[in-house]
Design a protein around this motif. Structure first.
Motif, mmCIF file in Angstrom:
data_model
loop_
_atom_site.group_PDB
_atom_site.id
_atom_site.type_symbol
_atom_site.label_atom_id
_atom_site.label_comp_id
_atom_site.label_asym_id
_atom_site.label_seq_id
_atom_site.Cartn_x
_atom_site.Cartn_y
_atom_site.Cartn_z
ATOM 1 N N ASN B 123 100.353 80.928 -25.475
ATOM 2 C CA ASN B 123 100.136 81.574 -26.766
ATOM 3 C C ASN B 123 99.021 80.774 -27.454
ATOM 4 O O ASN B 123 99.275 79.747 -28.059
ATOM 5 N N ASN B 124 97.800 81.272 -27.319
ATOM 6 C CA ASN B 124 96.636 80.511 -27.798
ATOM 7 C C ASN B 124 96.368 80.867 -29.255
ATOM 8 O O ASN B 124 95.670 81.835 -29.541
ATOM 9 N N SER B 125 96.912 80.075 -30.151
ATOM 10 C CA SER B 125 96.845 80.454 -31.556
ATOM 11 C C SER B 125 96.839 79.229 -32.450
ATOM 12 O O SER B 125 96.919 78.105 -31.974
ATOM 13 N N LEU B 129 93.358 76.450 -31.751
ATOM 14 C CA LEU B 129 93.378 77.294 -30.559
ATOM 15 C C LEU B 129 92.162 76.982 -29.696
ATOM 16 O O LEU B 129 91.153 76.505 -30.175
ATOM 17 N N ASN B 182 96.356 90.543 -27.396
ATOM 18 C CA ASN B 182 96.574 90.249 -28.814
ATOM 19 C C ASN B 182 97.820 91.012 -29.224
ATOM 20 O O ASN B 182 97.817 92.231 -29.269
ATOM 21 N N GLY B 353 96.157 90.604 -33.309
ATOM 22 C CA GLY B 353 95.850 89.182 -33.311
ATOM 23 C C GLY B 353 96.896 88.416 -32.537
ATOM 24 O O GLY B 353 97.734 89.004 -31.865
ATOM 25 N N GLU B 354 96.860 87.112 -32.631
ATOM 26 C CA GLU B 354 97.820 86.248 -31.943
ATOM 27 C C GLU B 354 97.629 86.410 -30.430
ATOM 28 O O GLU B 354 98.198 87.290 -29.806
ATOM 29 N N THR B 428 85.940 84.345 -33.954
ATOM 30 C CA THR B 428 86.467 83.695 -32.755
ATOM 31 C C THR B 428 85.384 83.514 -31.693
ATOM 32 O O THR B 428 85.455 82.594 -30.897
#
Lengths: 299, 476
Positions: B123-125, B129, B182, B353-354, B428
């Motif tokens: 979970n790249n957040s 991140l 996402n 997102g997320e 991003t």
């Protein structure tokens, strides 16, 4: 008993030296290598020669970060050493002589503990605490004490770096009080007695006796504080507005290294900054030791 | 009795300390850190794989363990431990799920990826991140085409792709292939306390004139009309400025910014939006917010000291513990700036997102993808929304669900927007632009900046990014 000395030394040194070479020296050599690449921090490595250094030369943020480091480099040692010397003098000598022995001011044992206390706190905690102290609205400790409109402190470009400097000084002073106290402890009491008999005031004692005899300790303190001024990463990263802000007003080179490596995925560029920082620190230390060289006072 | 310290033979204090100092140099902390992450092993390890079947469309090895790493932030981690993992294990009881959570994804995961020991699903957040573009170009992210083509876990007759909100896959697509999922669907707008507005007879403004008139009334009532946190959340505000820009000039304004088109930031709509918001900052906000963190300003809103606050739909959940009984979160679209705006007032910024991705060089990428398929089941999506008060990209997963007032309000706003939904991705793709936008926004809103300065400043950095060959470029 000379035999067995080398196995003894090797036994003690082999492991730390091996660890040091692996994790510090080797890592540094790799940083030099990486500074010549456009490595993103992930994946393949491509060599681009000195491009990173050219880019750095044209990077405004680099120059302003360097300027902030230099401001810290001048002010941090100066202020810290001055305060620490005065405190150490008061703790050890300032109380005047009693029974032929120089003493500190009343309650000096208690003060010693107080002064050293900041040294015991992790820097991250110090940063969080002072983040609250300098909070920009009425809830901030400092704004609560001051009358009138709340001052923005860390959010104001004019004060932000000074706030960081103040915390660096606050955190460091205790250690140097102890260091200088140790130094003063080894200054022979006869010298003070003789000077006192000649009618020297405390101020004369301080400038004519204590400071010259402590010179080498002060010099080392200067080098250490200078290195701390080249770093300042943790405080800036945690305390400052928008990490290094407002608007880059508190950015320092170490923070740039971190952000380039881990936020912008430009590990190559970050390594180039690391190399520059390495040479800056090295030059600084060499210069300091050279410029401040004086004949040691023979005891 | 006084004592003279004898000179130490061999090494005196001065030389000792000097040497120590010289050694101390080598320990200058930051630089050494970098190379700790060097590695990038090219040797591919043996990856777990089973036979594909109708029941096992991704062909995972049912016995191979899966390792997942979850970001512990605004959404918490309960959805993973209490919903997703039990669901996954219900279907694959022999595949052991190893779970860990961290607030610093890059610090924990990046060295492991470089060492060739990547977790399977990440979970790249959060604020730390990893750069998704860099991960993709380094070949570390698994191509998720198979996942999206596989049948949904519990929605009969549909592929995973069919169950998703349009635009989801595009959001995670790099150079034509999907590499990231996402998962959370976030709507952005201006949040207020519905009860406070009812009590004072204030209505949500639709035009800029209504907005400033209401701000005057709110100010007269002793409440700060508008605020955001400058210390770490100025991106909430530039999102709002760019939302206004997109409404004035249409979503292409944002597309041009993403694609680094020359003069994208100095375009008229961006200037108009910046000018409108600069006035709000100068007249209706509180300069002390510049030094505050998001939770501090949000807390002030919970205490009815701030009326409007820009944020995404995670806000309600984030503030759950601090929201008093008399407070009811509601969200509305950003008011139209001009009468000739290209998009209607109901248009909103919304995006998936997320980020969740599967490591392509891990031990069990198929297991990682199956875990994502589990997350994209209807049951898991409902569980996620219940626990986090956040919508997911799984369509219709909230139908018939009693949800919180803030989320209901966000859902209504989303429905009213229809197809007038837009977003940008430059933040991003190019972290440097994101950084500059944060500082430029603070200058614009709090430090006497002007729209011209804002646009010039952003354009300058956009040009620099465009010219920098070491930064990978993206197009949409």
């Amino acid at each position: 008993m000379r035999h067995g000395r080398y196995p003894f030394i090797i036994g003690f040194l082999a492991v730390p030296v091996a660890l040091y070479v692996t994790f510090v020296v080797a890592a540094y050599i790799q940083t030099f290598q990486l500074s010549l690449t456009s490595w993103s921090g992930l994946g393949p490595i491509k060599y681009i020669g000195l491009d990173n250094f050219t880019k750095l030369w044209h990077d405004n943020l680099f120059w302003s970060s360097l300027r902030h480091n230099l401001v810290l480099l001048i002010l941090l040692p100066l202020i810290t050493i001055l305060i620490a010397l005065v405190f150490a003098f008061l703790l050890n000598v300032g109380g005047g002589a009693r029974g032929g022995v120089q003493r500190g001011v009343w309650g000096s044992k208690f003060y010693r503990v107080i002064f050293f206390f900041p040294q015991l706190l992790a820097l991250a905690i110090v940063a969080v605490i002072f983040g609250r102290v300098f909070s920009s609205d009425e809830s901030g400790l400092l704004n609560g004490l001051l009358p009138g409109e709340p001052v923005l402190w860390l959010a104001d470009q004019r004060f932000a770096l000074a706030c960081i400097l103040a915390v660096l000084v606050w955190q460091a002073v205790g250690f140097y009080v102890v260091l200088f106290s140790a130094g003063m402890g080894s200054i022979p009491n006869e010298i003070y007695e003789a000077a006192a008999l000649d009618g020297a005031t405390r101020i004369t004692l301080f400038f004519r006796v204590t400071v010259p005899l402590l010179w080498s300790t002060i010099q080392v303190a200067w080098v250490y504080l200078g290195i701390a001024a080249f770093d300042a990463f943790a405080l800036v990263n945690i305390m400052s507005v928008d990490r290094g802000g407002p608007d880059g007003a508190t950015s320092v080179i170490s923070l740039m290294i971190y952000r380039n490596a881990f936020d912008y995925s430009q590990a190559g560029y970050a390594s180039a900054l690391g190399v520059v920082l390495f040479f800056l620190t090295l030059t600084f230390a060499a210069l300091t030791l050279r410029v401040t060289r004086r004949d040691a006072v023979e005891m | 009795m006084t004592e003279i310290t004898p000179a130490t033979p061999g090494v005196d204090r001065r030389t000792l300390l000097q040497r120590a100092a010289a050694v101390g140099l080598m320990a200058a902390p930051a630089a050494g850190l970098l190379s700790a992450c060097v590695g990038g092993s090219d040797d591919t390890q043996k990856q777990a794989e089973g036979t594909k079947s109708a029941d096992n469309p991704l062909g995972l090895d049912p016995k191979a363990p899966v390792e997942i790493v979850i970001f512990d932030g605004g959404l918490g981690t309960k959805y993973a431990t209490d919903v997703d993992t039990p669901l996954y294990n219900k279907k694959w009881p022999d595949s052991k799920v190893t779970y860990s959570a961290t607030q610093e994804i890059s610090t924990v995961v990046q060295p492991r990826i470089n060492a060739g020991d990547a977790p399977d699903m990440i979970n790249n957040s959060g604020s730390k991140l990893m750069d998704m573009g860099a991960l993709v170009s380094a070949g570390q992210a698994q191509d998720l085409t198979e996942l999206f083509a596989a049948p949904s876990l519990d929605i009969a007759g549909k592929t995973v792709k069919d169950t998703l909100v349009p635009g989801t896959i595009e959001q995670g697509t790099f150079d034509g292939k999907p590499y990231a999922l996402n998962y959370a669907y976030t709507v952005f707008g201006l949040w207020h306390n519905a009860k406070l507005f009812q009590k004072n007879g204030w209505t949500v403004p639709k035009t800029w004139a209504e907005f400033t008139a209401l701000c005057d009334k709110i100010k007269a009532a002793g409440i700060t009309p508008y605020g955001y946190a400058g210390a770490n959340a100025s991106y909430y505000q530039y999102l709002v400025i760019l939302t206004s820009a997109a409404k004035i000039g249409g979503p292409d304004v944002l597309k041009n910014i993403d694609n680094l088109v020359d003069g994208a930031w100095t375009a008229e709509p961006v200037k108009q939006a910046a000018a409108a918001w600069a006035e709000i900052g100068a007249k209706y906000s509180n300069k002390s917010f510049l030094g505050l963190k998001h939770t501090e300003v949000q807390l002030q809103q919970d205490q009815d000291k701030v009326a409007f606050y820009p944020s995404g739909s995670w806000l309600e959940n984030e503030q759950a513990a601090d929201t008093p009984a008399g407070f009811e979160y509601a969200v509305s679209p950003v008011p139209s700036v001009t009468a000739s705006d290209k998009l209607p007032q109901t248009a909103i910024y919304a995006s998936a997102g997320e980020i969740y991705f599967v490591s392509s060089k891990g031990k069990n990428p198929r297991g990682g993808m199956e875990y994502l398929r589990t997350m994209l089941s209807k049951e898991a999506a409902i569980g996620f929304t219940k626990l986090t008060k956040t919508l997911t990209v799984v369509q219709g997963a909230t139908d018939g669900l009693t949800i919180s007032p803030g989320l209901t309000s966000g859902n209504d706003m989303l429905k009213a927007a229809g197809s007038d939904i837009f977003s940008y991705r430059f933040d991003t793709w190019y972290k440097k632009l994101d950084d500059e936008a944060r500082a430029a926004t603070n200058e614009l809103m709090f430090q006497g900046g002007t729209a011209d300065k804002f646009c010039q400043r952003m354009q300058k950095v956009a040009d620099a990014v465009k010219a920098d060959s070491s930064i990978k470029k993206f197009q949409r």
